[in-house]
Design a protein around this motif. Sequence first.
Motif, PDB file in Angstrom:
ATOM      1  N   ALA A  37      15.105 107.900  42.637  1.00 26.33           N
ATOM      2  CA  ALA A  37      14.940 108.761  43.820  1.00 26.33           C
ATOM      3  C   ALA A  37      15.768 108.200  44.971  1.00 26.33           C
ATOM      4  N   LYS A  38      16.326 109.112  45.767  1.00 23.67           N
ATOM      5  CA  LYS A  38      17.249 108.671  46.826  1.00 23.67           C
ATOM      6  C   LYS A  38      16.479 108.076  47.999  1.00 23.67           C
ATOM      7  N   VAL A  39      16.853 106.855  48.381  1.00 22.33           N
ATOM      8  CA  VAL A  39      16.182 106.189  49.506  1.00 22.33           C
ATOM      9  C   VAL A  39      17.128 106.030  50.688  1.00 22.33           C
ATOM     10  N   ALA A  40      18.420 106.117  50.436  1.00 20.95           N
ATOM     11  CA  ALA A  40      19.385 105.962  51.526  1.00 20.95           C
ATOM     12  C   ALA A  40      20.659 106.715  51.187  1.00 20.95           C
ATOM     13  N   GLY A  41      21.329 107.184  52.248  1.00 22.33           N
ATOM     14  CA  GLY A  41      22.600 107.887  52.071  1.00 22.33           C
ATOM     15  C   GLY A  41      23.629 107.335  53.044  1.00 22.33           C
ATOM     16  N   LEU A  42      24.882 107.441  52.655  1.00 20.27           N
ATOM     17  CA  LEU A  42      25.967 106.868  53.453  1.00 20.27           C
ATOM     18  C   LEU A  42      26.999 107.940  53.738  1.00 20.27           C
ATOM     19  N   LEU A  43      27.482 107.958  54.947  1.00 18.05           N
ATOM     20  CA  LEU A  43      28.533 108.928  55.291  1.00 18.05           C
ATOM     21  C   LEU A  43      29.544 108.255  56.207  1.00 18.05           C
ATOM     22  N   ASN A  44      30.693 107.908  55.631  1.00 19.39           N
ATOM     23  CA  ASN A  44      31.718 107.242  56.441  1.00 19.39           C
ATOM     24  C   ASN A  44      32.686 108.275  57.006  1.00 19.39           C
ATOM     25  N   ARG A  99      15.840 109.386  66.526  1.00 20.10           N
ATOM     26  CA  ARG A  99      15.794 110.719  65.904  1.00 20.10           C
ATOM     27  C   ARG A  99      17.175 111.357  66.026  1.00 20.10           C
ATOM     28  N   GLN A 100      17.580 112.111  65.019  1.00 16.51           N
ATOM     29  CA  GLN A 100      18.838 112.863  65.108  1.00 16.51           C
ATOM     30  C   GLN A 100      18.508 114.357  65.038  1.00 16.51           C
ATOM     31  N   SER A 101      19.096 115.128  65.958  1.00 12.65           N
ATOM     32  CA  SER A 101      18.834 116.573  65.919  1.00 12.65           C
ATOM     33  C   SER A 101      19.771 117.275  64.931  1.00 12.65           C
ATOM     34  N   SER A 102      20.931 116.679  64.642  1.00  7.42           N
ATOM     35  CA  SER A 102      21.857 117.259  63.658  1.00  7.42           C
ATOM     36  C   SER A 102      22.412 116.165  62.766  1.00  7.42           C
ATOM     37  N   GLY A 103      21.510 115.415  62.137  1.00  9.54           N
ATOM     38  CA  GLY A 103      21.945 114.336  61.246  1.00  9.54           C
ATOM     39  C   GLY A 103      22.852 114.893  60.163  1.00  9.54           C
ATOM     40  N   LYS A 104      23.995 114.228  59.960  1.00  6.94           N
ATOM     41  CA  LYS A 104      24.995 114.751  59.023  1.00  6.94           C
ATOM     42  C   LYS A 104      24.865 114.089  57.661  1.00  6.94           C
ATOM     43  N   GLY A 105      24.785 114.922  56.624  1.00  4.77           N
ATOM     44  CA  GLY A 105      24.830 114.407  55.263  1.00  4.77           C
ATOM     45  C   GLY A 105      26.187 114.697  54.657  1.00  4.77           C
ATOM     46  N   ARG A 106      26.349 114.305  53.422  1.00  2.00           N
ATOM     47  CA  ARG A 106      27.607 114.568  52.705  1.00  2.00           C
ATOM     48  C   ARG A 106      27.826 116.059  52.521  1.00  2.00           C
ATOM     49  N   MET A 107      29.068 116.450  52.412  1.00  3.78           N
ATOM     50  CA  MET A 107      29.488 117.811  52.095  1.00  3.78           C
ATOM     51  C   MET A 107      28.848 118.850  53.009  1.00  3.78           C
ATOM     52  N   ASP A 134      22.492 113.893  68.653  1.00  2.62           N
ATOM     53  CA  ASP A 134      22.796 114.874  67.609  1.00  2.62           C
ATOM     54  C   ASP A 134      22.983 114.144  66.285  1.00  2.62           C
ATOM     55  N   SER A 135      23.916 113.184  66.283  1.00  2.00           N
ATOM     56  CA  SER A 135      24.190 112.413  65.067  1.00  2.00           C
ATOM     57  C   SER A 135      24.782 111.078  65.523  1.00  2.00           C
ATOM     58  N   THR A 136      24.301 109.988  64.961  1.00  7.66           N
ATOM     59  CA  THR A 136      24.856 108.686  65.363  1.00  7.66           C
ATOM     60  C   THR A 136      26.327 108.601  64.972  1.00  7.66           C
ATOM     61  N   ASN A 137      26.712 109.290  63.881  1.00 14.26           N
ATOM     62  CA  ASN A 137      28.133 109.288  63.506  1.00 14.26           C
ATOM     63  C   ASN A 137      28.970 109.972  64.592  1.00 14.26           C
ATOM     64  N   LEU A 138      28.465 111.128  65.079  1.00 12.16           N
ATOM     65  CA  LEU A 138      29.221 111.832  66.131  1.00 12.16           C
ATOM     66  C   LEU A 138      29.311 110.958  67.378  1.00 12.16           C
ATOM     67  N   LEU A 182      30.842 103.654  59.795  1.00 10.43           N
ATOM     68  CA  LEU A 182      29.963 103.590  58.620  1.00 10.43           C
ATOM     69  C   LEU A 182      28.631 104.211  59.018  1.00 10.43           C
ATOM     70  N   GLY A 183      28.330 105.385  58.491  1.00  9.27           N
ATOM     71  CA  GLY A 183      27.061 106.052  58.803  1.00  9.27           C
ATOM     72  C   GLY A 183      26.045 105.733  57.722  1.00  9.27           C
ATOM     73  N   ILE A 184      24.886 105.257  58.151  1.00  6.44           N
ATOM     74  CA  ILE A 184      23.877 104.803  57.179  1.00  6.44           C
ATOM     75  C   ILE A 184      22.510 105.365  57.552  1.00  6.44           C
ATOM     76  N   TYR A 187      18.618 105.337  61.399  1.00  4.80           N
ATOM     77  CA  TYR A 187      19.842 106.138  61.444  1.00  4.80           C
ATOM     78  C   TYR A 187      20.844 105.307  62.242  1.00  4.80           C
ATOM     79  N   ALA A 188      21.853 104.801  61.575  1.00  2.68           N
ATOM     80  CA  ALA A 188      22.772 103.876  62.240  1.00  2.68           C
ATOM     81  C   ALA A 188      24.213 104.208  61.896  1.00  2.68           C
ATOM     82  N   SER A 189      25.093 103.951  62.851  1.00  5.58           N
ATOM     83  CA  SER A 189      26.530 104.091  62.604  1.00  5.58           C
ATOM     84  C   SER A 189      27.227 102.866  63.174  1.00  5.58           C
TER      85      SER A 189
HETATM   86  C1  BTN Z   1      24.259 111.707  52.393  1.00  8.46           C
HETATM   87  O1  BTN Z   1      23.745 111.093  51.476  1.00  8.46           O
HETATM   88  O2  BTN Z   1      24.370 112.938  52.354  1.00  8.46           O
HETATM   89  C2  BTN Z   1      24.742 110.945  53.597  1.00  8.46           C
HETATM   90  C3  BTN Z   1      23.677 110.793  54.635  1.00  8.46           C
HETATM   91  C4  BTN Z   1      24.103 109.946  55.815  1.00  8.46           C
HETATM   92  C5  BTN Z   1      23.071 109.946  56.914  1.00  8.46           C
HETATM   93  C6  BTN Z   1      23.397 108.991  58.017  1.00  8.46           C
HETATM   94  S1  BTN Z   1      22.073 108.840  59.171  1.00  8.46           S
HETATM   95  C7  BTN Z   1      23.087 107.940  60.252  1.00  8.46           C
HETATM   96  C8  BTN Z   1      24.450 108.597  60.231  1.00  8.46           C
HETATM   97  N1  BTN Z   1      24.496 109.680  61.173  1.00  8.46           N
HETATM   98  C9  BTN Z   1      24.610 110.861  60.579  1.00  8.46           C
HETATM   99  O3  BTN Z   1      24.661 111.949  61.175  1.00  8.46           O
HETATM  100  N2  BTN Z   1      24.669 110.705  59.256  1.00  8.46           N
HETATM  101  C10 BTN Z   1      24.609 109.317  58.879  1.00  8.46           C
END
Ligand code: BTN
Length: 336
Positions: free
Chosen positions: A189-196, A118-126, A94-98, A210-212, A139-141
């Motif tokens: 342009a956004k190439v990477a996002g982080l979600l801790n 692959r993530q089926s519910s990859g989590k972004g910010r907010m 679902d999500s490597t963070n989860l 650390l979600g990357i 997709y790494a945590s």
């Molecule tokens: C953002 O910019 O909104 C944050 C995106 C973070 C995505 C990564 S992918 C690996 C890890 N697992 C998730 O579900 N989210 C973070």
Amino acid sequence: MMKPAPRETILSLFSQTPGGFVSGERISAELGVSRTAVWKHIRSLRQAGYQIEAIPSRGYKLAKAPDVLMPESIQAGLGCRLVGSRVRCFDETDSTNLQACRLGDEGEVDGLVVIADRQSSGKGRMGRQWESPAGVNLYASILLRPSILPFEAPKLTFLSAVAVCRAINNCTGLQPTVKWPNDILLDGAKVAGLLNEMSSETDQVHYVVLGIGVNLNMHVDQFPADLRYPATSLAIMTRQPVSRLDFTRTLLQEIDVLYQIFLEQGSVPIMSAWTDLCDMTGKPVMVDCNEVQIEGTMTGLAEDGALLVRTKTGKIETVYAGDVRPASRGSQCFSS
Ligand code: BTN
């Protein structure tokens, strides 16, 4: 420390002898197994996609490694002190963070890395979704258990940002910039996002994750049409594919180095490295914080990682959450 798996030991021997042969005798001695058993491990590596040449008088040579993220190929010869002490790779999650949070709750080790193809519910910010198609990106945590107070944990986002920028620079020669609080940009342009994420009590951190997410080989067509911001991938920028394996290993090494600095010297060197990568400092910015917009000049970071903006009246506003953009070209870059 856990004994490495036989396949990891063999890959580690190959990485110590780039392009060269490793004798069957040496492998057999390192593993403490017979030559027949060595051959069986080589066969299983071949089945996993490794191209391995065998010449009877010389031994084995790794001709080509598949660009598949597997614990043994990530860990072989990685040389990290902590990060990657254990690596778990999923074809899909679902999500490597989860996953990392669940494993953290179950007591998994400091330095654990969770990766998914692959993530089926990859989590972004907010509460947003992070686009996570198979076979192209990272997709790494990373699960860390620092002895810090909960208010210090957000500072680790800056550590991830600096590590991602360094890994991008090492692997492609490109120089990314950072956008507060947790975006990595190439040419705007956004190439990477982080979600801790964190699990804590009032005065004790149980763990930080650390979600990357890094867009490595994503093609233009794979980005959703309704993205809120311009996005890109390393392959789009360099016009050539990027090895997911090389990038992942480089990133983990960078995080490991920066994390040691964080533990030994605190967050100041990390925040200073982040500030050097931020091209908005000293420039006019617009910050959207819920219903409120703040316009002014970005003056830098507060000690706790908040964004400091000097408004027209000279007042310094401290921003803890929001989206920041250059004031001059904001309306072209972002839609709401
Ligand atoms: C953002 O910019 O909104 C944050 C995106 C973070 C995505 C990564 S992918 C690996 C890890 N697992 C998730 O579900 N989210 C973070």
